[in-house]
Write an enzyme that holds these catalytic residues in place. Structure first.
Site: not given
Length: 315
Positions: A22-23, A214, A216, A248, A257
């Protein structure tokens, strides 16, 4: 109230949420085929990660790369012991998610008003109001709900974020009924000192076992930040992305990430119990290289690639 950092890293096994599908993929410029996504998730399912964020039920216009999330969820081979979750912004998205058997729902807001406005075209208060029926219906359906808070340390538009802003949003999410809060260091700019300051503010209001981090890795500090959170505060839930995929679209300059394999390797080397096979994570990420049109740059991936090269022949 301030939490005095203590070495509590032995609090329990590490729980990795793999967010690559997803991300990791949402900002990729090349269209990734549904078959490649399914193969990626199926390979990740065999690595030992606790959860895979396999898609997002958002507008296809907002994130075209994830427009096939329903088909992905229909086709993946679900493995016992792995939770398959998705990002869900509204009731329409929830209907789609429930229709394909999503096992956990995530809603998302931010600690920065400007970022929230740019990201989902709403104020923080409006975003939370939108989530209210999503959280209620998910809970009524027996699904756990995670609440993401982005920009917990720095915002690309507002600069440094005060921990009190994060705490305020977190408490409102908890009041809505979310079971887990994930703090997103969206820019990848924070240093361990920033993370300690943030956790000192957050943990008096939320038990460590209900918190996920989470990170990055824009400035190369994600692994150090995770180690600081585990060693000093007993945080055991982390998001990561195979191969370091990600970025993002609403955070200019933010890179991917933290790579799952790099985080797992560092935590194991520091004495953490991590039930994840990092070599299998590297292999899973390699499934995508042809579709991405570029190599992946995780540190462990590069080490393993060099180790597999044949030794030079002596003349």
């Amino acid at each position: 109230m301030t939490v005095t950092p203590q070495r509590t890293g032995s609090a329990g096994p590490i729980r990795i949420t793999e967010v690559g599908p997803r991300d990791g993929l949402q900002n990729e410029p090349n269209e990734i085929s549904t078959s490649a996504k399914v193969a990626f998730i199926d390979a990740l399912s065999k690595t030992g990660v606790a959860e895979i964020e396999a898609g997002a039920f958002v507008s296809p216009q907002a994130i075209p790369q994830l427009a096939d999330s329903e088909e992905v969820f229909r086709r993946v081979s679900r493995r016992d012991g792995v939770l398959y979750s998705a990002l869900v912004p509204n009731e329409r998205g929830l209907e789609r998610a429930l229709g394909v058997g999503v096992q956990k729902v995530s809603v998302f807001t931010a600690a920065s008003e400007t970022f929230t406005s740019r990201n989902i075209h709403a104020t923080i208060a409006e975003s939370l109001q939108r989530f209210r029926p999503v959280v209620k219906r998910s809970r009524d359906a027996g699904l756990p709900v995670r609440g993401y808070i982005s920009t917990v340390a720095f915002c690309p538009y507002e600069g440094r974020i005060r921990p009190a802003q994060v705490v305020d949003v977190m408490r409102q999410l908890l009041d809505l009924g979310v079971e887990e809060v994930a703090l997103g260091e969206t820019l990848g700019r924070a240093a361990p000192r920033d993370i300690r300051t943030l956790l000192d503010a957050v943990l008096p209001h939320l038990p460590a076992h209900r918190l996920a981090l989470h990170f990055h890795d824009t400035y190369g500090m994600a692994v150090a930040n995770a180690l600081a959170a585990w060693e000093g505060y007993g945080i055991t839930a982390f998001d990561a992305s195979a191969g370091g995929l990600g970025g993002c679209p609403y955070a200019p300059g933010a890179s991917g990430n933290v790579a799952t394999e790099d985080l797992v390797s560092a935590l194991k080397a520091s004495g953490a119990a991590v039930p994840v096979d990092e070599a299998k994570v590297v292999s899973a990420a390699q499934e995508l290289v042809l579709e991405l049109g570029r190599p992946l740059t995780s540190r462990l991936g590069q080490v393993l690639a060099r180790a597999s090269e044949p030794a030079p022949r002596r003349s």
